[in-house]
Design a protein around this motif. Structure first.
Motif, short mmCIF file in Angstrom:
data_model
loop_
_atom_site.label_atom_id
_atom_site.label_comp_id
_atom_site.label_asym_id
_atom_site.label_seq_id
_atom_site.Cartn_x
_atom_site.Cartn_y
_atom_site.Cartn_z
N ASN A 43 0.85 -1.18 0.00
CA ASN A 43 0.00 0.00 0.00
C ASN A 43 0.89 1.24 0.00
OD1 ASN A 43 0.74 -0.48 2.77
ND2 ASN A 43 -0.76 1.08 3.33
N ALA A 44 0.35 2.31 -0.58
CA ALA A 44 1.09 3.57 -0.66
C ALA A 44 0.12 4.70 -0.37
CB ALA A 44 1.70 3.73 -2.05
N LEU A 45 0.44 5.52 0.60
CA LEU A 45 -0.43 6.64 0.97
C LEU A 45 -0.24 7.78 -0.01
CD1 LEU A 45 -2.37 8.05 2.96
CD2 LEU A 45 -0.35 8.83 4.20
N ASP A 46 -1.35 8.22 -0.59
CA ASP A 46 -1.34 9.43 -1.41
C ASP A 46 -1.70 10.57 -0.48
OD1 ASP A 46 -2.72 11.61 -2.99
OD2 ASP A 46 -1.87 10.41 -4.62
N ARG A 47 -0.72 11.35 -0.10
CA ARG A 47 -0.93 12.41 0.89
C ARG A 47 -1.85 13.51 0.38
NH1 ARG A 47 2.47 11.18 4.99
NH2 ARG A 47 4.41 10.11 4.49
N GLN A 48 -1.81 13.77 -0.91
CA GLN A 48 -2.65 14.83 -1.48
C GLN A 48 -4.13 14.49 -1.35
OE1 GLN A 48 -1.67 15.73 -5.51
NE2 GLN A 48 -3.06 17.48 -5.63
N LEU A 49 -4.50 13.24 -1.63
CA LEU A 49 -5.89 12.82 -1.54
C LEU A 49 -6.21 12.15 -0.21
CD1 LEU A 49 -6.44 11.38 -5.12
CD2 LEU A 49 -7.29 13.55 -4.21
N ASP A 50 -5.18 11.84 0.58
CA ASP A 50 -5.33 11.17 1.87
C ASP A 50 -6.05 9.82 1.71
OD1 ASP A 50 -4.89 10.90 4.61
OD2 ASP A 50 -6.89 11.69 5.09
N VAL A 51 -5.56 9.01 0.75
CA VAL A 51 -6.10 7.68 0.51
C VAL A 51 -4.95 6.69 0.39
CG1 VAL A 51 -8.24 8.42 -0.61
CG2 VAL A 51 -6.21 8.04 -1.99
N ASP A 52 -5.23 5.45 0.80
CA ASP A 52 -4.26 4.37 0.62
C ASP A 52 -4.48 3.74 -0.75
OD1 ASP A 52 -2.63 4.24 2.88
OD2 ASP A 52 -4.25 3.34 4.06
N THR A 53 -3.45 3.73 -1.54
CA THR A 53 -3.51 3.11 -2.86
C THR A 53 -2.66 1.84 -2.82
OG1 THR A 53 -1.60 4.36 -3.66
CG2 THR A 53 -3.78 5.35 -3.97
N VAL A 54 -2.63 1.14 -3.93
CA VAL A 54 -1.80 -0.06 -4.05
C VAL A 54 -0.82 0.16 -5.19
CG1 VAL A 54 -3.37 -1.27 -5.60
CG2 VAL A 54 -1.81 -2.58 -4.19
N ARG A 55 0.35 -0.40 -5.04
CA ARG A 55 1.32 -0.36 -6.13
C ARG A 55 2.15 -1.65 -6.09
NH1 ARG A 55 5.77 4.07 -4.09
NH2 ARG A 55 6.67 2.77 -2.49
N VAL A 56 2.81 -1.89 -7.19
CA VAL A 56 3.68 -3.07 -7.26
C VAL A 56 4.92 -2.77 -6.44
CG1 VAL A 56 5.09 -4.49 -8.79
CG2 VAL A 56 2.81 -3.76 -9.52
#
Length: 137
Positions: free
Chosen positions: A54-67
């Motif tokens: 998981n990777a936090l997108d600080r601008q949108l304040d959401v947890d995303t997923v990445r490889v």
């Protein structure tokens, strides 16, 4: 568009990208499941596996997923006896990739379902945005 809907689109998009990478790696595994080494006693193609984080997108304040990374599966190669095979060692055995078609097929189905679930999130979010815009007119 509200931040939560924008966040939902961004998260689903990151999931689609991650599963797309996974599908590409699985396709590579399937394509190479019968390949052999170029030299006698050499190693054939080695199965690859995708790991996520998981990777936090600080601008949108959401947890995303990445490889996180694509690694090689350390499991043993299969051995086949055929002294006439070009890749056979001095004992007549050659190595086959550590790829199992059934496992790759099941992984592909799981990746496909996860990808499709993310597409559904985007479609539903798009409908919600459209409905909201229609109400505001």
């Amino acid at each position: 568009m509200t931040d939560s809907l924008q966040g939902a689109l961004f998260v689903a998009g990151s999931g689609m990208r991650a599963q797309g990478t996974r599908i590409r790696v699985i396709a590579e595994n399937i394509a190479n499941q019968n390949s052999t080494a170029d030299t006698p006693g050499g190693d054939p193609y080695r199965r690859k596996v995708v790991t996520f984080q998981n990777a936090l997108d600080r601008q949108l304040d959401v947890d995303t997923v990445r490889v996180r990374r694509v690694t090689e599966d350390p499991s043993a190669f299969k051995l086949q006896f055929d002294p006439n095979h070009p890749a056979a060692d001095e004992n007549g055995y050659y190595k086959l990739p550590n790829v199992t078609g059934l496992i790759e097929t099941m992984d592909m189905l799981e990746a496909q379902r996860t990808y499709q679930a993310n597409v559904s999130v985007i479609e539903n979010t798009k409908r919600m945005v459209t409905t909201t815009l229609d109400l505001l007119r």
